[in-house]
Design a protein around this motif. Structure first.
Motif, PDB file in Angstrom:
ATOM      1  N   SER A 279       0.834  -1.193   0.000  1.00  0.00           N
ATOM      2  CA  SER A 279       0.000   0.000   0.000  1.00  0.00           C
ATOM      3  C   SER A 279       0.869   1.244   0.000  1.00  0.00           C
ATOM      4  O   SER A 279       1.590   1.516   0.952  1.00  0.00           O
ATOM      5  N   LEU A 280       0.793   1.989  -1.087  1.00  0.00           N
ATOM      6  CA  LEU A 280       1.596   3.213  -1.146  1.00  0.00           C
ATOM      7  C   LEU A 280       1.096   4.249  -0.142  1.00  0.00           C
ATOM      8  O   LEU A 280       1.892   4.821   0.602  1.00  0.00           O
ATOM      9  N   PRO A 281      -0.218   4.492  -0.084  1.00  0.00           N
ATOM     10  CA  PRO A 281      -0.683   5.449   0.936  1.00  0.00           C
ATOM     11  C   PRO A 281      -0.302   4.976   2.333  1.00  0.00           C
ATOM     12  O   PRO A 281       0.042   5.782   3.191  1.00  0.00           O
ATOM     13  N   GLY A 282      -0.346   3.673   2.534  1.00  0.00           N
ATOM     14  CA  GLY A 282       0.025   3.124   3.841  1.00  0.00           C
ATOM     15  C   GLY A 282       1.451   3.460   4.190  1.00  0.00           C
ATOM     16  O   GLY A 282       1.751   3.903   5.303  1.00  0.00           O
ATOM     17  N   ALA A 283       2.353   3.274   3.224  1.00  0.00           N
ATOM     18  CA  ALA A 283       3.759   3.551   3.488  1.00  0.00           C
ATOM     19  C   ALA A 283       3.944   5.021   3.843  1.00  0.00           C
ATOM     20  O   ALA A 283       4.677   5.365   4.779  1.00  0.00           O
ATOM     21  N   VAL A 284       3.266   5.875   3.101  1.00  0.00           N
ATOM     22  CA  VAL A 284       3.421   7.302   3.357  1.00  0.00           C
ATOM     23  C   VAL A 284       2.841   7.666   4.726  1.00  0.00           C
ATOM     24  O   VAL A 284       3.472   8.349   5.536  1.00  0.00           O
ATOM     25  N   ALA A 285       1.643   7.141   5.000  1.00  0.00           N
ATOM     26  CA  ALA A 285       1.019   7.441   6.292  1.00  0.00           C
ATOM     27  C   ALA A 285       1.886   6.944   7.439  1.00  0.00           C
ATOM     28  O   ALA A 285       2.121   7.662   8.416  1.00  0.00           O
ATOM     29  N   ALA A 286       2.387   5.732   7.303  1.00  0.00           N
ATOM     30  CA  ALA A 286       3.215   5.175   8.370  1.00  0.00           C
ATOM     31  C   ALA A 286       4.490   5.982   8.532  1.00  0.00           C
ATOM     32  O   ALA A 286       4.960   6.201   9.650  1.00  0.00           O
ATOM     33  N   GLY A 287       5.037   6.432   7.417  1.00  0.00           N
ATOM     34  CA  GLY A 287       6.249   7.238   7.490  1.00  0.00           C
ATOM     35  C   GLY A 287       6.020   8.472   8.340  1.00  0.00           C
ATOM     36  O   GLY A 287       6.779   8.764   9.272  1.00  0.00           O
ATOM     37  N   PHE A 288       4.934   9.174   8.047  1.00  0.00           N
ATOM     38  CA  PHE A 288       4.648  10.388   8.819  1.00  0.00           C
ATOM     39  C   PHE A 288       4.315  10.054  10.271  1.00  0.00           C
ATOM     40  O   PHE A 288       4.800  10.695  11.197  1.00  0.00           O
ATOM     41  N   LEU A 289       3.509   9.026  10.437  1.00  0.00           N
ATOM     42  CA  LEU A 289       3.117   8.662  11.808  1.00  0.00           C
ATOM     43  C   LEU A 289       4.352   8.375  12.656  1.00  0.00           C
ATOM     44  O   LEU A 289       4.523   8.936  13.752  1.00  0.00           O
ATOM     45  N   LEU A 290       5.228   7.525  12.149  1.00  0.00           N
ATOM     46  CA  LEU A 290       6.387   7.147  12.953  1.00  0.00           C
ATOM     47  C   LEU A 290       7.327   8.326  13.135  1.00  0.00           C
ATOM     48  O   LEU A 290       7.907   8.503  14.212  1.00  0.00           O
ATOM     49  N   GLY A 291       7.465   9.130  12.087  1.00  0.00           N
ATOM     50  CA  GLY A 291       8.329  10.299  12.206  1.00  0.00           C
ATOM     51  C   GLY A 291       7.854  11.223  13.317  1.00  0.00           C
ATOM     52  O   GLY A 291       8.622  11.663  14.173  1.00  0.00           O
ATOM     53  N   ILE A 292       6.557  11.492  13.325  1.00  0.00           N
ATOM     54  CA  ILE A 292       6.019  12.423  14.317  1.00  0.00           C
ATOM     55  C   ILE A 292       6.099  11.821  15.718  1.00  0.00           C
ATOM     56  O   ILE A 292       6.520  12.481  16.670  1.00  0.00           O
ATOM     57  N   LEU A 293       5.745  10.544  15.819  1.00  0.00           N
ATOM     58  CA  LEU A 293       5.804   9.927  17.148  1.00  0.00           C
ATOM     59  C   LEU A 293       7.219   9.936  17.694  1.00  0.00           C
ATOM     60  O   LEU A 293       7.444  10.216  18.867  1.00  0.00           O
ATOM     61  N   GLN A 294       8.160   9.645  16.809  1.00  0.00           N
ATOM     62  CA  GLN A 294       9.536   9.616  17.296  1.00  0.00           C
ATOM     63  C   GLN A 294       9.966  10.995  17.762  1.00  0.00           C
ATOM     64  O   GLN A 294      10.635  11.142  18.776  1.00  0.00           O
ATOM     65  N   SER A 295       9.547  11.971  17.013  1.00  0.00           N
ATOM     66  CA  SER A 295       9.905  13.322  17.379  1.00  0.00           C
ATOM     67  C   SER A 295       9.338  13.681  18.757  1.00  0.00           C
ATOM     68  O   SER A 295      10.028  14.230  19.611  1.00  0.00           O
ATOM     69  N   PHE A 296       8.082  13.328  18.975  1.00  0.00           N
ATOM     70  CA  PHE A 296       7.483  13.639  20.272  1.00  0.00           C
ATOM     71  C   PHE A 296       8.108  12.843  21.405  1.00  0.00           C
ATOM     72  O   PHE A 296       8.274  13.344  22.514  1.00  0.00           O
ATOM     73  N   ALA A 297       8.451  11.603  21.098  1.00  0.00           N
ATOM     74  CA  ALA A 297       9.016  10.763  22.154  1.00  0.00           C
ATOM     75  C   ALA A 297      10.345  11.312  22.645  1.00  0.00           C
ATOM     76  O   ALA A 297      10.797  10.961  23.731  1.00  0.00           O
ATOM     77  N   SER A 298      10.973  12.158  21.847  1.00  0.00           N
ATOM     78  CA  SER A 298      12.264  12.699  22.280  1.00  0.00           C
ATOM     79  C   SER A 298      12.118  13.923  23.154  1.00  0.00           C
ATOM     80  O   SER A 298      13.099  14.488  23.602  1.00  0.00           O
ATOM     81  N   MET A 299      10.891  14.374  23.369  1.00  0.00           N
ATOM     82  CA  MET A 299      10.727  15.557  24.218  1.00  0.00           C
ATOM     83  C   MET A 299      11.106  15.209  25.649  1.00  0.00           C
ATOM     84  O   MET A 299      10.763  14.145  26.160  1.00  0.00           O
ATOM     85  N   THR A 300      11.821  16.121  26.256  1.00  0.00           N
ATOM     86  CA  THR A 300      12.308  15.864  27.604  1.00  0.00           C
ATOM     87  C   THR A 300      11.170  15.523  28.549  1.00  0.00           C
ATOM     88  O   THR A 300      11.293  14.657  29.415  1.00  0.00           O
ATOM     89  N   GLU A 301      10.042  16.236  28.374  1.00  0.00           N
ATOM     90  CA  GLU A 301       8.908  16.006  29.271  1.00  0.00           C
ATOM     91  C   GLU A 301       8.460  14.554  29.198  1.00  0.00           C
ATOM     92  O   GLU A 301       8.137  13.935  30.212  1.00  0.00           O
ATOM     93  N   ILE A 302       8.420  14.030  27.986  1.00  0.00           N
ATOM     94  CA  ILE A 302       7.927  12.664  27.821  1.00  0.00           C
ATOM     95  C   ILE A 302       8.967  11.665  28.289  1.00  0.00           C
ATOM     96  O   ILE A 302       8.663  10.661  28.936  1.00  0.00           O
ATOM     97  N   LYS A 303      10.213  11.981  27.984  1.00  0.00           N
ATOM     98  CA  LYS A 303      11.260  11.049  28.392  1.00  0.00           C
ATOM     99  C   LYS A 303      11.383  10.948  29.903  1.00  0.00           C
ATOM    100  O   LYS A 303      11.790   9.922  30.435  1.00  0.00           O
ATOM    101  N   SER A 304      11.020  12.039  30.590  1.00  0.00           N
ATOM    102  CA  SER A 304      11.155  11.963  32.044  1.00  0.00           C
ATOM    103  C   SER A 304      10.086  11.050  32.636  1.00  0.00           C
ATOM    104  O   SER A 304      10.277  10.473  33.697  1.00  0.00           O
ATOM    105  N   ILE A 305       8.961  10.911  31.934  1.00  0.00           N
ATOM    106  CA  ILE A 305       7.947   9.982  32.424  1.00  0.00           C
ATOM    107  C   ILE A 305       8.280   8.554  32.000  1.00  0.00           C
ATOM    108  O   ILE A 305       8.194   7.613  32.779  1.00  0.00           O
ATOM    109  N   LEU A 306       8.673   8.409  30.734  1.00  0.00           N
ATOM    110  CA  LEU A 306       8.981   7.076  30.202  1.00  0.00           C
ATOM    111  C   LEU A 306      10.420   7.063  29.720  1.00  0.00           C
ATOM    112  O   LEU A 306      10.696   7.321  28.559  1.00  0.00           O
ATOM    113  N   PRO A 307      11.345   6.785  30.598  1.00  0.00           N
ATOM    114  CA  PRO A 307      12.740   6.856  30.177  1.00  0.00           C
ATOM    115  C   PRO A 307      13.005   5.855  29.040  1.00  0.00           C
ATOM    116  O   PRO A 307      12.483   4.753  29.042  1.00  0.00           O
TER     117      PRO A 307
END
Ligand SMILES: Nc1ncnc2c1ncn2[C@@H]1O[C@H](COP(=O)(O)OP(=O)(O)OP(=O)(O)O)[C@@H](O)[C@H]1O
Ligand SMILES: Nc1ncnc2c1ncn2[C@@H]1O[C@H](COP(=O)(O)OP(=O)(O)OP(=O)(O)O)[C@@H](O)[C@H]1O
Ligand SMILES: CC(C)C[C@H](N)C(=O)O
Ligand SMILES: [Mg+2]
Ligand SMILES: [Mg+2]
Lengths: 338, 368, 411, 258, 261
Positions: A279-307
């Motif tokens: 699925s091409l749309p799937g690949a694109v959607a997953a790319g954005f989803l994972l990119g954004i999640l990874q970006s958020f997971a690196s926020m200090t606030e989040i990392k302090s809760i879930l190291p």
């Protein structure tokens, strides 16, 4: 708030990169069914198109470097600079955008040769054998590049004019502190454009349907008069071009070295599978989803809760999605389920 | 298990145990490499029980290797320097992890299964590298220190502790024999397994799961058993790695390490009993021998040539050895899989078939 | 006395050069290897002799070591502890290496050092900058000529105070392993000693590639200094990206935002291109040093390879010579004797002024260079401008502060 | 005779298409119950509902395998259903193509003896003589014994189908479901299969539900015929009655010569 | 008629080589198969099959299970398996033996394979459209829906979820969607209800009237023989009989030996 906005922006551009790489991979892996471990190498070759162009453009005359006194040293002055002065300099400055132009034919050729010479014999072979042969190929390509260009990253900067950062915050009436590198914005838009072009090609022509059909049942499609080998070669070439372009555009973000492809390889497989095989749309959607999640997971606030969450978020999400949605986000039934 | 299998295991054992005597001929007769042959051979043999028998391609088996290593290391640090408890604990703990990971990952098959195992392994790796540093000591790796508690034998050792088997040190050739014996046992078990009805069921899973289910067989526990067994082999191999060299690093859990065992198995011959072991040997041999070549050695080798030709040859050949040994490996992978699908074992079979044919032709010719 | 790989009556001895030939530090490794080969040449009395002409006291005679010709084998550490150890083992077990040297990551160096201790083979560490190498993980059989993170901190402190003042807020991005940790700690101690505030210390995985997700939080953190405890490829990437995100042009708290890279090298500076300009850091040695030893080395290295040596090359070259010299002094290759000869050895003429190999922790003490990315390089190699040469007395510290134990002479 | 399956009010929709429309049916124990009907009538769908592979939208199916009061099979995994004594032959043969015929035959024997899972990892496959004997016996029953060492993947389709049938029989099921067991078989083999099924019927009293388009087979074997068309049972009765039934003629047989 | 055609009866070029080669010989029949040998890897399945078919003829290819009928058809259609190792195949003066399957299809040969091979993931309509993308078009899709109204009703359904009979219709329709000269039907009645068999028989009669040359492989020999002009019987990879359909119907011995009817 600002932090969230920034991480979101950051996720978009990272997502754009993932999406673009995964798009190429999903053409080869999700559509042709070849587990192509040389995909990263295609990305790497794309990057080195830019590096090579830079090398060619800044071909230099050796001038004795008088400032070095201990031994005879030479410094290099690019011919372009000698001949054309500032115009020559500008040309060198625009290496990366120019490289896009040469990358298309080069990667098309690479894709053609690779498919005809190697991959074509492997459509019917097992995934394991595909992995072995493409992994072997990836290593060979890498080592050749390393032998010629060395192991260190080679800086290939974006043109001077877009090297700074944009005041994105100001555009949206948010804090002025929100700045974002121009090149990354361009990357995001570029990714969008390429994705759109590929979609249009596959959706608005019958080509996409033929390829899907050929993937599902090669023999029968041949029996109804379609030269499926040629179609597959085209798809492969297309995938190589998309991936190569992703590589070229990435060089200002990350100075390329011979190993850059391997670093994206596993991730791009995860993205493709999470998006849903084929699925091409799937690949694109997953790319954005994972990119954004990874970006958020690196926020200090989040990392302090879930190291450590920033380290595993992508894989964790991949596991959850695959368990909840057996075929990934948008996967079609019957594609590579054996 | 028939006569032929017993002979196979006996010959295998004999060949392994005499390795130190003859491996020197090809430059492999030193303990470190021999130990590697045994350990990675064991790893690949175990991996084959999952991949070769059931067709489920795990891309995360290195995680169990790492878990085995860390467990064994902690057994050394906390209990005793004796290798037996370390090996047992490592096998058990990696088995438990395999049970948990397998239980989840086996809910999917095909490429989805591969990606799930990969994801789990990468999580283990990334965590071992970062948040689990207190347990794993991150990038530097977990090492022994003189101040480890070692409640069972701290009193009896002095200076830096080293691994032992009831008083016998386990470095050098001793370490090799220890690994070799475990390898032979592991090989024997895998042969028994292959010939057992359980083994047949695994082959059936590979062949047609649908038919299996409609024959009243529950595929999941069969798969899970295979997964756990192969995870335990991996854990055992990981434990042996720290028995012979007490350092547990996170790198051995990375996906490339999982990929390596896949490559070994395919290179040697998926689903064959001996193939995976042969694949392991080939890869480790290349890694160790070819990477050690350097220009000086090459110049020696090509020394008989006229100077300028020698220069060309040396610079061409140096692409493939020393720091370029990866290139050789890549070319080897490609050649094998293009011309010898089925791996090294297929190659042997073809050679054998050819000999047989020639022999037949001869005897037929003789009769005429 | 008998010992591992005793050359006995052999005509030659073998040294093991264990450097990263693949992976992120491969170029560093290549430079190290060049230096090693050069050192072997000089030891055997070939070429122009390099530092053998300047080193004092000198016991070497240019006829090999103790009359035996020096040969070498090489190995690839792949910048991985596992691979490095196994490659070292191969050199010890198969090739009969008498001494192992190399390593480009502290993790690797520490792993190989402890292996060498167990095996009873001398380890002359190459590039390794973590405090642990000669601190909590020090070994009797291991020696380090390179400086460490603690010294970087001490050397950098006064310069930072002078250039950036005492009212600063620092944000650390740190490579998540022993070297990063100890450097972060050392630099933090220094800057907090100056009165700076530490806003945050964030660990980043080695080889992260894209650091943007770690850099964006810096923008809003209120920090006005970014300290990059990265090296090699990671440093090139994180620095390049920080600059792309406009950090260098930013004004925070009414001050110009600054980036500091505590550990610099010229090879890295090459990779980072223009981004390095104006960035402060420290380095172990630079080819532009004017003392006779440095000049002799640069000259022979430059003649041989066409470009000047890096700090990696320098430390590896020195280590080889120092090992050989110690054997010569001891009159034997027997490690316990050789160790004793090197412990507390005072020498000069190898760059960085008079140098001491301290007996308590096998750490070398010599001058440390504070450098800045050159704004107007006069040549392609002139990338680092030396701001200050901090004398060895200033950076010397008490060996006890890092703990650790050297262990026995005999194993 | 008691019933082995009772179907009441079963409905099944596929996104708007009514594949089964209020189907009621009783399968008597020991009978050979044929279900015939035009293509797309819902026969295979019905079979899938019988064994719980598909869950109908409404209605119940009770199976009286072991329990006198009957039980529903909905929601059970396939292997559990099989272990209750229901075996099934597929429309396209499903066998273990990578294994030899002999191994193919041993697997169902083991499933029958050992249940759905047994970690029997030490003894060799051949160490239990009864398994090999049973496998050989069943192969010879279907006339495939001389091919026992062939890989079943290289069998012709007719042979695959026979092998599959043999595998089902090896389990000694109570209820055997056959979806077009003789499709694509040569006439001679069809006759052999009929004989085989008859013989088994006599020997073992296995109840069979059979879907078949070949009227020769239906009328040779069936004790009862239900005719399904557009999801309805339109007629039911003894084979001879059905042959003459006008509705059946129209909906199913057309002008075909029998 | 003899059991096997001989060299002299064969109207195609006479050239016996190990590889199929392009011939320069005399004018072959409309469809001419000369000494075809085909292998699945090592196993030798089609062992020297030769026959000629005239334009408009309908030929029944009969034989027991495993006789090699499917393999022969597949070899003629130039699929990758089995591999054609020797022999020549001419369709309307075009050398199929030099072609790949897609080229053979464009040359006018259509195979309706034995397990129907509806393309997964595509709807009924898409399955038909696919057949018209390359090569010359045959019947229009509307016309095909007239012929098979059931397909018209279900044109948006995913092809593989059709019932067996519906799939068979789709497979035949797909063949007709191209401009074909020769239709190869591999067990077209398999799994079909008598009514539908009857329908398809009628369709085949229509096709016959259109003059499309057809080879039909069928276990229901009687039905096939009623439709066909000629019959060829295979056994163990070789042709054992080649004659008129009536001859087979009349010759009980022959039927008993090779067809068991
Ligand atoms: N998964 C599905 N989704 C949509 N429609 C379906 C599905 N499965 C079956 N159908 C439709 O339900 C109807 C009944 O199908 P079924 O397979 O039960 O027919 P059948 O009686 O077995 O026919 P045949 O004799 O040709 O095999 C058909 O029209 C078919 O297209
Ligand atoms: N893929 C294959 N590999 C090896 N052998 C095969 C393969 N397919 C078919 N065969 C063998 O080729 C022979 C002929 O098979 P083929 O399918 O052509 O027979 P058929 O006449 O069509 O039979 P049926 O009436 O059962 O369809 C059989 O013995 C079969 O076992
Ligand atoms: C190469 C060294 C100077 C720095 C390196 N990162 C280390 O671990 O010490
Ligand atoms: Mg059906
Ligand atoms: Mg057939």
């Amino acid at each position: 708030m600002e932090a969230v906005f920034l991480q979101l922006l950051n996720g978009l551009d990272k997502g754009g990169a993932y999406a673009l790489i995964a798009l190429g991979l999903t053409l080869i892996f999700g559509t042709l069914g070849v587990v192509n471990f040389a995909h990263g190498a295609l990305f790497m070759l794309g990057s080195f198109c830019a590096v090579s162009l830079q090398k060619v453009l800044s071909m230099s005359m050796k001038v004795r470097d008088e400032s070095v006194t201990f031994f005879e040293a030479y410094k290099e002055v690019p011919y372009l600079e000698i001949w054309f002065g500032d115009a020559g300099k500008a040309l060198i400055d625009w290496t990366v955008p120019l490289a896009l132009l040469i990358t298309i034919p080069i990667m098309l050729g690479v894709g053609y040769v690779m498919e005809r010479g190697l991959i074509q014999r492997f459509y019917k072979r097992t995934h394991a054998e595909q992995i072995l042969v493409t992994f072997g190929l990836a290593i060979v390509l890498q080592e050749l590049v390393k032998a010629y260009f060395g192991a260190n990253p080679i800086p290939t900067p974006a043109p001077e004019i877009v090297s700074g950062s944009a005041h994105v915050g100001a555009w949206f009436g948010l804090s002025d502190a929100i700045v974002y590198p121009w090149w990354r914005l361009i990357y995001f838009l570029f990714a969008f454009a390429v994705v759109g072009a590929v979609f249009a090609f596959l959706q608005l022509t019958t080509f996409g349907m033929v390829v899907r059909a050929g993937m599902a049942d090669r023999e029968t499609v041949g029996l109804i008069g379609i030269d499926i080998d040629k179609k597959f070669t085209t798809v492969f070439g297309l995938a190589a071009v998309v991936t190569g372009l992703a590589g070229v555009m990435y060089t200002p973000v990350l100075p390329p070295d011979y190993h850059i492809g391997m670093e994206f390889l596993v991730l791009s497989f995860v993205v493709v599978v999470v998006g849903g095989m084929g699925s091409l749309p799937g690949a694109v959607a997953a790319g954005f989803l994972l990119g954004i999640l990874q970006s958020f997971a690196s926020m200090t606030e989040i990392k302090s809760i879930l190291p450590g969450i920033d380290q595993i978020i992508i894989y964790l999400v991949a596991v959850i999605i695959l368990l909840v949605r057996p075929r990934g986000l948008l996967g079609r039934e019957g594609v590579m389920e054996d | 298990m028939n006569m032929k299998d017993n002979i196979l295991v006996l010959i295998f054992g004999a060949v392994i145990l005499t390795m130190p005597l003859w491996a020197g001929i090809v430059g492999a007769g030193y303990p470190d490499l021999l130990q590697k042959f045994a350990i990675f051979g064991l790893f690949a043999i175990g991996f084959n029980i999952l991949f070769g028998f059931t067709g489920y391609l795990s891309f995360g088996h290195a995680a169990f290797l790492g878990i085995g290593s860390y467990t064994a290391m902690w057994s050394f640090k906390l209990l005793t320097m004796n290798a037996i408890p370390a090996v047992l604990f490592a096998t058990a703990v990696s088995g438990l992890f395999a049970l948990a990971i397998g239980f989840v990952a086996l809910r999917r098959s095909g490429i989805y299964f591969s990606i799930l195992t990969l994801a789990f392994a990468q999580m283990c790796y990334n965590m071992a590298y970062s948040v689990l540093t207190p347990i794993t000591n991150g990038e530097t790796g977990l090492t022994l220190t003189a101040t480890d508690p070692r409640i069972l034998d701290a009193a009896t050792t002095e200076g830096l502790p080293s691994t032992e088997l009831f008083g016998m040190g386990l470095s050098g050739y001793n370490g090799f024999y220890f690994c070799a014996i475990i390898l032979i046992i592991g090989f024997y078990i895998s042969v028994r397994l292959y010939r057992s009805s359980f083994g047949l069921m695994l082959l059936a899973v590979k062949s047609n799961q649908n038919r299996m289910k409609y024959t009243g067989l529950n595929t999941k526990p069969y798969l899970l058993s295979a997964f756990v067994i192969s995870g335990m082999y991996a854990g055992l191999a990981g434990a042996l790695m720290v028995v012979i060299d007490p350092l547990a690093g996170a790198e051995r859990m990375q996906w490339t390490a999982s990929g390596e065992v896949v490559l070994m198995t395919i290179l040697g011959g998926v689903g064959t009993l001996l193939g995976p072991f042969i694949g392991a040997i080939v890869i480790k041999y290349f890694e160790n021998i070819f990477s050690a070549f350097n220009d000086a050695v090459l110049n020696q080798v090509f020394g008989f040539l006229p100077d300028f030709i020698q220069g060309i040859w040396v610079s061409f050949a140096s692409l493939f050895v020393g720091k370029g040994w990866h290139l050789t490996l890549g070319v080897l992978f490609m050649l094998i899989v293009i011309f010898l699908p089925g791996g090294a074992m297929e190659g042997f079979r073809r050679i054998a078939a050819k000999f047989k044919k020639e022999k037949e032709a001869h005897s037929a010719g003789g009769a005429e | 006395a008998d010992f591992v790989n005793n050359p006995g009556n052999n005509k030659s001895i073998t040294l093991g050069f264990n450097v990263p030939q693949t992976g992120a530090y491969a170029d560093e490794g290549a430079d190290e290897l060049r230096a090693y080969k050069l050192a072997v040449k000089h030891l055997n009395g070939e070429g122009d002799g390099g530092m053998l002409n300047t080193m004092k006291p000198l016991s070497l005679k240019g006829n090999g070591v103790l009359g035996k010709k020096v040969e070498f084998v090489t190995g690839d550490t792949q910048t991985k502890s596992d691979a490095a150890r196994s490659s070292a083992k191969r050199m010890i077990e198969k090739d009969g290496a008498l001494m192992i040297t190399g390593g480009s990551s502290s993790g690797v160096a520490i792993a190989v050092q402890s292996l060498c201790q167990e095996a009873g083979v001398i380890f002359m560490a190459g590039l390794t900058h973590s405090n642990d190498t000669t601190g909590k993980d020090k070994r009797r059989y291991g020696f380090r000529h390179f400086f460490n993170a603690y010294m970087s901190g001490v050397a950098l402190g006064p310069v930072l105070k002078e250039e950036l003042g005492i009212d600063r807020r620092a944000y650390h991005l740190t490579a998540d392993y022993t070297w990063g940790w100890t450097q972060e700690e050392s630099i933090k101690n220094t800057t907090e000693g100056l009165g700076w505030e530490t806003v945050a210390t964030v660990k980043t995985p080695v080889g992260a590639g894209d650091f943007s997700q770690y850099i964006t939080p810096v923008l809003n953190s209120g920090a006005d200094v970014l300290i990059l405890n990265h090296y090699g490829k990671d440093m090139i990437n994180s620095l390049t990206q920080s600059i792309q995100f406009g950090l260098k042009d930013k004004q925070v708290n009414g001050k110009q935002f600054e980036i500091i890279v505590p550990l610099f090298s010229r090879l890295m500076a090459q990779g980072a291109g223009d981004n390095i300009k104006g960035i402060l850091g420290t380095t172990g040695w630079n080819w532009a040093l004017q003392d006779a030893g440095s000049q002799a080395f640069v000259k022979s290295f430059g003649q041989e390879y066409g470009f000047p040596p890096s700090q990696a090359a320098h430390t590896c070259y020195c280590q080889t010579l120092l090992y050989a010299n110690a054997c010569e002094v001891a009159g034997t290759f027997y490690p316990p004797e050789m160790i004793k000869a090197l412990e507390g050895f005072e020498f000069d003429g190898m760059g960085n002024g008079p140098t001491l190999y301290r007996a308590e922790d096998h750490q070398c003490f010599k001058n440390v260079l504070v450098v800045r990315g050159n704004q107007n390089p006069s040549s392609q190699f002139d990338l680092l401008e030396i701001v200050k040469e901090v004398p060895r007395e200033v950076v010397t510290y008490d060996a006890k502060i890092f703990g650790g134990e050297l262990g026995p002479y005999k194993v | 005779m008691s019933s082995i399956l009772t179907v009441e009010g079963v409905n099944k929709n596929f996104s708007g298409l009514k594949a089964l429309d209020d189907v009621n049916l009783v399968v008597e124990e020991g009978s050979v119950h044929a279900i015939i009907g035009p293509n797309g009538a819902g026969k295979s769908t019905f079979l899938n509902c019988l064994v719980g592979r598909l869950v109908p939208d409404t209605g119940t199916v009770l199976y009286y395998g072991n329990k006198p009061e009957g039980e529903t099979l909905f929601g059970l995994p396939p292997h559990a259903i099989n272990q209750k004594g229901i075996s099934r032959v597929f429309q396209t043969p499903e066998v273990f193509e990578d294994l030899t015929l002999f191994e193919n035959a041993m697997i169902p024997v083991m499933a029958h003896l050992d249940g759905s899972y047994r970690f029997n990892s030490w003894g060799g496959v051949l160490s239990r003589g009864e398994i090999a004997d049973a496998a050989e016996h069943i192969l010879s029953d279907v006339g495939l014994l001389e091919k026992r060492n062939m890989h079943s993947g290289s069998l012709s389709r007719g042979d695959k189908r026979r092998l599959e049938l043999a595998m089902c029989l090896a389990q000694d099921p109570k209820l055997l479901l056959l979806d077009e067991p003789t499709a694509g078989m040569a006439r001679a083999d069809t006759n052999n299969t009929i004989d085989l099924l008859k013989k088994i019927g006599e020997e073992r009293k296995i109840t069979k539900v059979i879907i078949e388009h070949d009227m020769h087979v239906v009328f040779s074997l069936a004790t009862k015929v239900s005719v399904l068309a557009r999801g309805h049972i339109i007629a039911e009765g003894a084979p001879q009655e059905m042959k003459g039934d006008a509705r059946v003629q129209e909906a199913y047989l057309g002008g075909a010569h029998l | 008629m003899s059991d096997k055609i001989t060299q002299s009866q064969y109207s195609g070029p006479l050239k016996k080589t190990l590889q199929p080669i392009k011939s320069q010989g005399t004018d072959p029949a409309f469809f001419s198969v000369w000494d075809v040998h085909a292998y699945y890897g090592e196993s030798y399945i089609v062992q020297g099959v030769s026959f000629d078919i005239h334009e408009g003829e309908i030929v029944a290819l009969l034989g027991r299970n495993g006789a090699g009928k499917t393999s022969t058809l597949r070899a003629l259609a130039r699929t990758d398996d089995p591999q054609l190792q020797h022999g020549e195949i001419w369709l309307d003066h075009e050398p199929l033996h030099d072609m790949k399957s897609f080229q053979a299809s464009r040359a006018g040969l259509a195979l309706v394979p034995e397990d129907r091979r509806i393309i997964p993931g595509l709807t009924v309509q898409e399955n038909l459209e696919l057949a018209q993308i390359e090569g010359r078009k045959g019947w229009s899709i509307e016309r095909l829906y007239e012929l098979f109204p059931r397909l018209g009703e279900r044109h948006n359904q995913i092809g593989v979820t059709l019932s067996g009979g519906e799939q068979q219709m789709l497979a035949v329709a797909r063949a007709l969607a191209k401009d074909i000269k020769l239709l190869l039907l591999d067990e077209p009645y398999e799994g079909l209800a008598p009514v539908i068999v009857h329908e398809i028989e009628k369709t085949l009669e229509d096709i016959k009237k259109l003059g499309i040359t057809t080879i039909i492989v069928e276990q229901n020999a009687i039905a096939a023989l009623h439709l066909a002009d000629r019959a060829i019987i295979m056994d163990a990879g070789q042709i054992v009989f080649d004659g008129t359909a009536q001859e087979v119907l009349d010759n009980a011995e022959l039927r008993q030996e090779y067809l068991a009817i």
